[in-house]
Design an enzyme around this catalytic site. Sequence first.
Site, PDB file in Angstrom:
ATOM      1  N   HIS A  52       0.846  -1.188   0.000  1.00  0.00           N
ATOM      2  CA  HIS A  52       0.000   0.000   0.000  1.00  0.00           C
ATOM      3  C   HIS A  52       0.891   1.251   0.000  1.00  0.00           C
ATOM      4  O   HIS A  52       2.107   1.156   0.195  1.00  0.00           O
ATOM      5  CB  HIS A  52      -0.944   0.002   1.217  1.00  0.00           C
TER       6      HIS A  52
HETATM    7  P1  TYD Z   1      -1.557  -2.950   7.631  1.00  0.00           P
HETATM    8  O1  TYD Z   1      -1.093  -1.546   7.767  1.00  0.00           O
HETATM    9  O2  TYD Z   1      -2.312  -3.317   6.392  1.00  0.00           O
HETATM   10  O3  TYD Z   1      -0.331  -3.943   7.812  1.00  0.00           O
HETATM   11  P2  TYD Z   1       1.028  -4.091   6.985  1.00  0.00           P
HETATM   12  O4  TYD Z   1       1.241  -2.848   6.204  1.00  0.00           O
HETATM   13  O5  TYD Z   1       2.070  -4.310   7.987  1.00  0.00           O
HETATM   14  O6  TYD Z   1       0.902  -5.293   6.125  1.00  0.00           O
HETATM   15  O7  TYD Z   1      -2.441  -3.288   8.915  1.00  0.00           O
HETATM   16  C1  TYD Z   1      -2.903  -4.598   9.185  1.00  0.00           C
HETATM   17  C2  TYD Z   1      -4.099  -4.469  10.107  1.00  0.00           C
HETATM   18  O8  TYD Z   1      -3.746  -3.875  11.353  1.00  0.00           O
HETATM   19  C3  TYD Z   1      -5.215  -3.634   9.519  1.00  0.00           C
HETATM   20  O9  TYD Z   1      -6.459  -4.250   9.851  1.00  0.00           O
HETATM   21  C4  TYD Z   1      -5.118  -2.317  10.254  1.00  0.00           C
HETATM   22  C5  TYD Z   1      -4.521  -2.713  11.586  1.00  0.00           C
HETATM   23  N1  TYD Z   1      -3.674  -1.667  12.161  1.00  0.00           N
HETATM   24  C6  TYD Z   1      -4.104  -0.948  13.260  1.00  0.00           C
HETATM   25  O10 TYD Z   1      -5.213  -1.151  13.773  1.00  0.00           O
HETATM   26  N2  TYD Z   1      -3.278   0.017  13.789  1.00  0.00           N
HETATM   27  C7  TYD Z   1      -2.057   0.277  13.254  1.00  0.00           C
HETATM   28  O11 TYD Z   1      -1.318   1.165  13.766  1.00  0.00           O
HETATM   29  C8  TYD Z   1      -1.637  -0.455  12.083  1.00  0.00           C
HETATM   30  C9  TYD Z   1      -0.299  -0.187  11.454  1.00  0.00           C
HETATM   31  C10 TYD Z   1      -2.474  -1.418  11.579  1.00  0.00           C
END
Ligand code: TYD
Length: 138
Positions: A52
Amino acid sequence: MNSQKFHFIDLPRIHDPRGDLTFIEGGRHVPFHIARVYYLYNVPVDAERGGHAHRNLHQVIFAISGSFRIVVDDGRERQEFWLRDPRKGLYVGNMIWHEMDSFSQGAVAMVLASGSYDETDYIRDYDEFLQLVRKGMA
Ligand code: TYD
């Protein structure tokens, strides 16, 4: 490639026979106010994280333990880095698509972020990301 949008940040290391100590001070080592810290751990070696870009968020990503690969993409070209030194963080600005994979067993990624979690700040579709980049360039 827009190097202002990502570059390495070097942190100090205090070394003595008892081990190493590294510290991060807000306003000194990181070019934004640190609003949130999160970390990734227990990551399976075949997992892919990220995938993303953020509309506004700025982050610095560290491998606090172990190593992993990060690919950054500004919409024009991609570049890959291996993070494995806890003193070296990768600053990733807004509107940079990033993907993380090849986590070593037990690796821990620590991320300093400029804002609270906000799902509306995410761009999770690569084609939408490219369209937004092109609009910005127009
Ligand atoms: P995501 O940012 O998509 O993870 P990555 O980039 O590491 O693959 O986040 C995964 C899940 O965690 C998503 O449901 C959102 C949640 N999340 C939070 O609730 N708080 C946070 O600070 C972060 C980074 C993610």
